[in-house]
Structures are given as C-alpha cells and as structure tokens.
Design an enzyme around this catalytic site. Structure first.
Site, PDB file in Angstrom:
ATOM      1  N   ARG A 193       0.833  -1.220   0.000  1.00 14.71           N
ATOM      2  CA  ARG A 193       0.000   0.000   0.000  1.00 14.71           C
ATOM      3  C   ARG A 193       0.864   1.265   0.000  1.00 14.71           C
ATOM      4  O   ARG A 193       0.541   2.253   0.661  1.00 14.71           O
ATOM      5  CB  ARG A 193      -0.933   0.030   1.215  1.00 14.71           C
ATOM      6  CG  ARG A 193      -1.986  -1.055   1.239  1.00 14.71           C
ATOM      7  CD  ARG A 193      -2.980  -0.932   0.089  1.00 14.71           C
ATOM      8  NE  ARG A 193      -4.107  -1.840   0.270  1.00 14.71           N
ATOM      9  CZ  ARG A 193      -4.104  -3.126  -0.045  1.00 14.71           C
ATOM     10  NH1 ARG A 193      -3.021  -3.672  -0.584  1.00 14.71           N
ATOM     11  NH2 ARG A 193      -5.183  -3.859   0.146  1.00 14.71           N
ATOM     12  N   SER A 241     -10.791  -1.194   3.478  1.00 22.15           N
ATOM     13  CA  SER A 241      -9.962  -1.269   4.683  1.00 22.15           C
ATOM     14  C   SER A 241      -9.602   0.134   5.131  1.00 22.15           C
ATOM     15  O   SER A 241      -9.063   0.914   4.348  1.00 22.15           O
ATOM     16  CB  SER A 241      -8.671  -2.029   4.402  1.00 22.15           C
ATOM     17  OG  SER A 241      -8.949  -3.334   3.996  1.00 22.15           O
ATOM     18  N   GLU A 296      -5.229   3.702   6.248  1.00 26.54           N
ATOM     19  CA  GLU A 296      -4.894   3.448   4.856  1.00 26.54           C
ATOM     20  C   GLU A 296      -5.615   4.443   3.962  1.00 26.54           C
ATOM     21  O   GLU A 296      -5.153   4.764   2.865  1.00 26.54           O
ATOM     22  CB  GLU A 296      -5.302   2.005   4.526  1.00 26.54           C
ATOM     23  CG  GLU A 296      -4.778   1.461   3.244  1.00 26.54           C
ATOM     24  CD  GLU A 296      -5.878   1.063   2.310  1.00 26.54           C
ATOM     25  OE1 GLU A 296      -5.668   1.168   1.104  1.00 26.54           O
ATOM     26  OE2 GLU A 296      -6.965   0.653   2.782  1.00 26.54           O
TER      27      GLU A 296
HETATM   28  N1  EPU Z   1      -9.901 -11.237  10.730  1.00 27.06           N
HETATM   29  C1  EPU Z   1     -10.381 -11.233  12.020  1.00 27.06           C
HETATM   30  N2  EPU Z   1     -11.680 -10.897  12.227  1.00 27.06           N
HETATM   31  C2  EPU Z   1     -12.510 -10.591  11.204  1.00 27.06           C
HETATM   32  C3  EPU Z   1     -12.034 -10.596   9.876  1.00 27.06           C
HETATM   33  C4  EPU Z   1     -10.713 -10.912   9.668  1.00 27.06           C
HETATM   34  O1  EPU Z   1      -9.673 -11.506  12.969  1.00 27.06           O
HETATM   35  O2  EPU Z   1     -13.694 -10.322  11.480  1.00 27.06           O
HETATM   36  C5  EPU Z   1      -8.475 -11.602  10.524  1.00 27.06           C
HETATM   37  C6  EPU Z   1      -8.352 -13.062  10.248  1.00 27.06           C
HETATM   38  O3  EPU Z   1      -7.159 -13.510  10.846  1.00 27.06           O
HETATM   39  C7  EPU Z   1      -8.208 -13.111   8.731  1.00 27.06           C
HETATM   40  C8  EPU Z   1      -7.396 -11.867   8.502  1.00 27.06           C
HETATM   41  O4  EPU Z   1      -7.951 -10.918   9.418  1.00 27.06           O
HETATM   42  O5  EPU Z   1      -7.560 -14.254   8.307  1.00 27.06           O
HETATM   43  C9  EPU Z   1      -7.408 -11.324   7.108  1.00 27.06           C
HETATM   44  O6  EPU Z   1      -8.715 -10.880   6.770  1.00 27.06           O
HETATM   45  P1  EPU Z   1      -9.112 -10.652   5.245  1.00 27.06           P
HETATM   46  O7  EPU Z   1      -8.791 -11.834   4.456  1.00 27.06           O
HETATM   47  O8  EPU Z   1     -10.520 -10.166   5.219  1.00 27.06           O
HETATM   48  O9  EPU Z   1      -8.132  -9.526   4.705  1.00 27.06           O
HETATM   49  P2  EPU Z   1      -7.530  -8.211   5.384  1.00 27.06           P
HETATM   50  O10 EPU Z   1      -6.100  -8.446   5.698  1.00 27.06           O
HETATM   51  O11 EPU Z   1      -8.408  -7.762   6.477  1.00 27.06           O
HETATM   52  C10 EPU Z   1      -6.651  -7.235   3.138  1.00 27.06           C
HETATM   53  C11 EPU Z   1      -6.757  -5.966   2.355  1.00 27.06           C
HETATM   54  C12 EPU Z   1      -8.105  -5.887   1.660  1.00 27.06           C
HETATM   55  C13 EPU Z   1      -8.241  -7.090   0.744  1.00 27.06           C
HETATM   56  C14 EPU Z   1      -8.129  -8.359   1.618  1.00 27.06           C
HETATM   57  C15 EPU Z   1      -8.163  -9.623   0.807  1.00 27.06           C
HETATM   58  C16 EPU Z   1      -5.389  -4.360   3.545  1.00 27.06           C
HETATM   59  C17 EPU Z   1      -5.364  -3.149   4.407  1.00 27.06           C
HETATM   60  N3  EPU Z   1      -6.585  -4.827   3.250  1.00 27.06           N
HETATM   61  O12 EPU Z   1      -7.619  -7.159   4.176  1.00 27.06           O
HETATM   62  O13 EPU Z   1      -8.107  -4.725   0.863  1.00 27.06           O
HETATM   63  O14 EPU Z   1      -9.478  -7.077   0.046  1.00 27.06           O
HETATM   64  O15 EPU Z   1      -6.844  -8.334   2.294  1.00 27.06           O
HETATM   65  O16 EPU Z   1      -6.935  -9.885   0.234  1.00 27.06           O
HETATM   66  O17 EPU Z   1      -4.323  -4.839   3.138  1.00 27.06           O
HETATM   67  C18 EPU Z   1      -8.657  -2.415   0.890  1.00 27.06           C
HETATM   68  O18 EPU Z   1      -7.471  -2.184   0.739  1.00 27.06           O
HETATM   69  O19 EPU Z   1      -9.517  -1.478   0.968  1.00 27.06           O
HETATM   70  C19 EPU Z   1      -9.108  -3.786   1.005  1.00 27.06           C
HETATM   71  C20 EPU Z   1     -10.377  -4.114   1.198  1.00 27.06           C
END
Ligand code: EPU
Length: 358
Positions: free
Chosen positions: A164, A246, A354
């Site tokens: 990012r 995010s 972000e």
């Molecule tokens: N998790 C929790 N509780 C929740 C949801 C998630 O603890 O209610 C933890 C879990 O450990 C899960 C981990 O968060 O395995 C990752 O969650 P998720 O796969 O939803 O992805 P993220 O890391 O929260 C990132 C990007 C998203 C992108 C997703 C999918 C960033 C800041 N965000 O989110 O991007 O869609 O991965 O790859 O890197 C954005 O940038 O606006 C965005 C939505």
C-alpha cells in the site's frame, strides 16, 4: 469541460459524507486533463484529484478545485506468444478493466476483481487483494507533473511499489496526475487447458470458494467469480453502506517484534510479507518481515460491530469503518482514534490509516 461551483461530493466518493466542493470539473479525455493544467490561475487554489473516491474520508468541505478524472479507453498490444500489454486511461473503472481482461483471456488482474475505484488510482496506493498487488502487473505509469505540465512514463521499478505504498504517496504526493497505466498480462491461450500454474490461488478463502463450487481446474473467470463472491460476502457494498474498504493498513513487523508478541499472544495470526509476490527483482526492497491482520487486533479489542449513531465498525470485517447514513467525517475519526488508542495500549502496535483523510 464545465467548471461547476458548490457541488455536493456525496455522489463522488464511497464514504457518503455530505460535503461540498468549491469548484468541480470532470475532464473526459487526456487532452482535457492537460488543458486544465494550462489554467494556472485555477490550479493556484488547492487541488484534489479524484478517481472513484473509494479511499477518501472527507472531514470538511473541500475549499478548492476537485478534478474528477473521467478519461476512458483501453488498448491492447500483442507482445509475444505469452504476453500482452494492456494500456488503460486513468478514468476507466477498475473493475471494468478487470472484466475486459478476463473476458479476453488475459490473466493477472482477476484476483483484484470488484475493487472499487479507477485505473488511475490503482497504482497510487498499490491496491492489493487475495495474494496479488497491482504493482506486480504494472509495466509503466504515465503521468503529468501538475506544476510544470511535463509528462513522464515511470517503469515498474521507478514506481517503488511496496505494501500500500509507492513513490506516488511519497516524493510525488499531490504533485502529479496519472494519465494512463500499462499492464503486462499473460495470455491464457499460451497455456494448455489443464495448466493453471499462472493462477494465484495461495489465498485460503479463494481456494475454499472454488472447492465449494466444485471447480477443480479453475480458469481466470472462475477465479474472478470466486473473488467477487467472497468480497460480496465479507465487505459492505458502498452503494448501501458508506465505507472506504480497509480503513487501516495491516501492520508490518520485524521477526523479532513478532516473536516478542507471540509470547504474550500465541493465537495472533501473521503472514510472511512478500512471500509469493512477483515483483521484478529490482523492485523488492525489504525481506523477512511479517504482516499482522489489523482486523484481528481490532476484533480482540472488542470493536467489531461497534456503532455510535451512524458511524461504526463493520460487523463482518472490523478493518472497515462504516457510515450507516448520516455520520460525518469527524465521527469516523473519533472511532479511528479510539481504535488506534486501544490497539496501541493492548499490543503496542500503532495502526496507520490506509484511507486519505481530508
Ligand atoms: N480477521 C479477524 N476478524 C474478522 C475478519 C478478519 O480476525 O472479522 C483476521 C483473520 O485472521 C483473517 C485476517 O484478518 O484471516 C485477514 O482478513 P481478510 O482476508 O478479510 O483480509 P484483510 O487483511 O483484512 C486485506 C486488504 C483488503 C483485501 C483483503 C483480501 C489491507 C489493508 N486490506 O484485508 O483490501 O481485500 O486483504 O486480500 O491490506 C482495501 O485495501 O480497501 C481492502 C479491502
């Protein structure tokens, strides 16, 4: 090209705040964008370049000129048996480009399906999802310097892509307008029908979605469909609930910081950063770092599903702050501050927003 005055920005950003722009213009071609820069008097006032407005939180009216980039056009150039280059104008809708490429059998962007926003905004924060960052697919970025009107084309390495993060958020911040982006994509026709080696399926939820649908040998349109299904399930649709995806970055820690934290919080999930990325060698700077899901940290601090008036933390994904209707930017900032505070005192990690806060 019309210069309008006192325009509500609610339709032009996804958080849905009731704020106004003093001036507003929406150039529809690259030449109109360039022509705009000749009006020196205009650009002496604060300038905001807007794509889809999907990564912005407005806390007040914008007392300057909002330039909403609306230039469109996609061109394909055949490179060799295996690759094509696809060049899209900055105002193209991001997901429209992904669909265009998937329909023609050009692989590489399908994991980035359904991300809101425009092509010109994608390189700025190096959008990423489900194991792929757009920087891994970008050949070059063509932009114009706002102050001088000089156009430049940066190679992948010059863009300095990180998590990012890019040169467009650092030394070139607020100084340029992206005009077009060129992607280097694989032709699926160069692979045998049973070969799926070019797909990025490392990400658990996508693999599980495909498995559930009974798809054993997915193609790029299956991956696109799976990504769309997972996103629709997990993330709020900005057309019904205001949000900017995010809100925070996932913090990146050194291995030493990680082992220190794991002693106290053994259940804390983490992922190696850069493990499966496909950047050109020169573009990778740092190694041996780990990424912690900010969603987990926020959930542990009890914020998941929190709501105060119309401002809240999305129950399905606590990394997303939401506007249920009439929240203003300051109410969102208030929740942001409280989250940063509680994650910091519990884990000693300072979350960074972000989204761009204006
Ligand atoms: N998790 C929790 N509780 C929740 C949801 C998630 O603890 O209610 C933890 C879990 O450990 C899960 C981990 O968060 O395995 C990752 O969650 P998720 O796969 O939803 O992805 P993220 O890391 O929260 C990132 C990007 C998203 C992108 C997703 C999918 C960033 C800041 N965000 O989110 O991007 O869609 O991965 O790859 O890197 C954005 O940038 O606006 C965005 C939505």
């Amino acid at each position: 090209m019309h210069l309008e005055q006192k325009i509500p920005l609610k339709p032009f950003h996804t958080f849905g705040m009731n704020v106004m722009a003093r001036y507003f213009v929406g150039p529809t071609t690259r030449d109109e964008i360039l022509a705009l820069l000749h009006y020196r008097s205009m650009i002496r006032m604060p300038l905001l370049i807007l794509g889809g407005g999907s990564n912005i939180l407005f806390t007040k009216d914008f007392d300057g000129l909002v330039v909403r980039i609306c230039s469109t056009g996609i061109e394909v150039r055949d490179i060799d048996r295996e690759f094509v280059e696809v060049t899209a104008q900055a105002g193209e809708r991001w997901d429209g480009l992904v669909q265009f490429c998937v329909e023609r059998g050009y692989a590489g962007l399908e994991n980035l399906s359904l991300i809101p926003g425009t092509v010109g905004a994608a390189p700025i924060q190096n959008i990423g999802a489900y194991g792929v960052e757009v920087g891994e697919r970008i050949e070059s970025v063509h932009f114009v310097d706002i102050a001088t009107g000089i156009q430049r084309r940066f190679t992948n390495a010059q863009c300095d892509f990180g998590y990012r993060d890019t040169i467009f958020k650092k030394s070139l911040k607020d100084g340029i307008i992206i005009l077009e982006v060129t992607f280097r994509l694989r032709k699926t026709s160069a692979f045998s029908p049973s070969d799926t080696s070019f797909l990025k399926l490392d990400y658990g939820p996508i693999r599980e979605e495909l498995k559930e649908q009974g798809i054993l040998r997915p193609g790029i349109s299956d991956v696109r469909d799976a990504v769309c299904a997972v996103r629709r399930r997990k993330l709020p649709d900005p057309d019904s609930i205001g949000n900017a995806g995010s809100f925070f970055k996932n913090p990146i820690l050194s291995e030493e910081q990680l082992s220190f934290l794991l002693e106290q919080f053994p259940a804390m999930p983490w992922h190696p950063e850069h493990a499966h990325k496909e950047y050109p060698e020169t573009a990778i700077k740092e190694k041996a770092k780990v990424k912690i899901p900010a969603a987990w940290l926020i959930e542990q601090c009890g914020w998941k599903g929190y709501r105060n008036g119309d401002a809240g933390v999305y129950p399905g994904q606590p990394l997303v702050l939401v506007n249920y209707g009439t929240a203003n930017g300051l109410q969102i900032i208030d929740i942001m501050d409280q989250i940063i505070q509680s994650v910091s005192s519990r884990f000693g990690i300072i979350l960074e927003p972000e989204v761009i806060i204006l």
